[in-house]
Design an enzyme around this catalytic site. Structure first.
Site, short mmCIF file in Angstrom:
data_model
loop_
_atom_site.label_atom_id
_atom_site.label_comp_id
_atom_site.label_asym_id
_atom_site.label_seq_id
_atom_site.Cartn_x
_atom_site.Cartn_y
_atom_site.Cartn_z
N ARG A 25 0.04 5.59 -12.20
CA ARG A 25 0.14 4.39 -13.04
C ARG A 25 -1.25 3.85 -13.37
NH1 ARG A 25 -1.66 -0.78 -13.16
NH2 ARG A 25 -1.33 -0.96 -10.90
N HIS A 217 -7.46 -2.90 -2.50
CA HIS A 217 -7.54 -2.04 -3.68
C HIS A 217 -8.99 -2.07 -4.18
CE1 HIS A 217 -5.51 -0.48 -7.51
NE2 HIS A 217 -6.77 -0.64 -7.86
N CYS A 250 -9.84 0.03 -15.48
CA CYS A 250 -9.06 -1.10 -15.95
C CYS A 250 -9.34 -1.26 -17.44
CB CYS A 250 -9.41 -2.38 -15.21
SG CYS A 250 -8.51 -3.82 -15.84
N ASN A 259 -10.93 4.11 -9.40
CA ASN A 259 -10.40 3.68 -8.11
C ASN A 259 -10.98 4.53 -6.98
OD1 ASN A 259 -8.16 1.70 -8.74
ND2 ASN A 259 -7.57 3.40 -10.06
#
Length: 310
Positions: A25, A217, A250, A259
């Site tokens: 995702r 995160h 993002c 990430n």
């Protein structure tokens, strides 16, 4: 090299970590072109086969905003046989309706600790976004769904700079007060340092937020994602978000790099004797395969080292 680090257990750290895999995702939503639905489905199946037990599958957001995930209705039924929890992101009640109609049992909402990012990402103030989430969380709980609250910009914001700890704590508590089961603290632009991580976690604890309701995160803009993760583990956090192959960023924060790579995380956790249930070789093979689908090498250092590709 056998593909596994030497292991030295540290009894001060959690014995087991739940990896919240976000590659399918958060990773794919940042791709310049849409990945075919069947490739996404195979990606999730491969991640589950590698031992990941929580795999964020997709987002039920309007295709205008995230066209890369416009196939959520087509994808989710293809994952019915996946033996893993499959959270989905929902931005509002319409997104929740779409998710519930397909039988989703774990949903996530995505909030911001700063006003500028809330405006740019949600076109609302922080207070207005919380008001929007209130019926979403309530209805999800009515359907016995597990609800995760993402909180972005917890450490720094590209427009506002460093974010005060008390400001993050206030929005975090508000998300939990809405009924979220867990909270994911996002270092959206990757500026956190271990001391900052410890300070935020301690402040949350001081306001009554239990560590077992917190996940972390981290992004790796300044190479701090693993050190920040270790600081969180030392504090007792046992849920860590990561993205297979280091995919993602993002779309609404251009300075956000990838990430934390799941393989890099697993390498560190294996070396610390912490259980994850993940087979590093299988996971690496999955990320190598996904990199081939995307037409570029994985940014994960561990994937490159284990696959002998630079």
């Amino acid at each position: 090299m056998n593909g596994l680090p030497m292991s030295f257990a540290d009894e001060s750290l959690p014995a087991r970590i739940r990896i919240h895999e976000v590659g399918a995702r958060d990773g794919l939503q940042n791709e310049k072109t849409a990945v075919p639905t069947h490739v996404k489905a195979e990606f999730v199946h491969r991640l589950a086969a590698a031992g990941l037990t929580t795999i964020e599958a997709t987002s039920f957001v309007h295709p205008k905003w995230v066209p890369q995930l416009a196939d959520a209705e087509e994808l989710f039924p293809l994952l019915a046989d996946v033996e893993a929890a499959l959270p989905v992101l929902v931005p509002n009640e319409r997104g929740l309706d779409r998710a519930l109609a397909l039988g989703a049992t774990r949903i996530a909402v995505f909030g911001s600790a700063t006003e500028t990012f809330a405006s740019r990402n949600l076109n609302r103030t922080v207070a207005e976004s919380l008001a929007m989430f209130e019926p979403v969380v309530a209805r999800a709980k009515d359907h016995k769904a597990h609800v995760r609250g993402y909180l972005s910009m917890c450490f720094g914001d590209p427009w506002e700079g460093p974010v005060p700890v008390h400001q993050v704590v206030g929005v975090a508590k508000a998300l939990l007060d809405l009924g979220c089961d867990e909270l994911s603290l996002g270092d959206t632009i990757g500026v956190a340092t271990p001391g900052h991580v410890r300070a935020l976690l301690s402040a949350l604890n001081g306001e009554g937020v239990a560590t077992d309701r917190i996940g972390v995160h981290f992004h790796d803009t300044y190479g701090q994602a693993l050190s920040n993760t270790l600081a969180a583990l030392q504090h007792g956090v046992s849920t860590v978000d990561a993205s297979a192959g280091g995919l993602g960023g993002c779309p609404y924060a251009k300075s956000a790099t990838g990430n934390l790579a799941t393989e890099d995380l697993v390498w560190m956790l294996d070396g610390l004797g912490i259980e994850t249930g993940v087979d590093l070789a299988d996971l690496t093979a999955t990320s190598v395969w996904m990199a081939e689908q995307l037409g570029r090498p994985s940014p994960s250092r561990t994937v490159r080292a284990l696959s002998h590709k630079e």
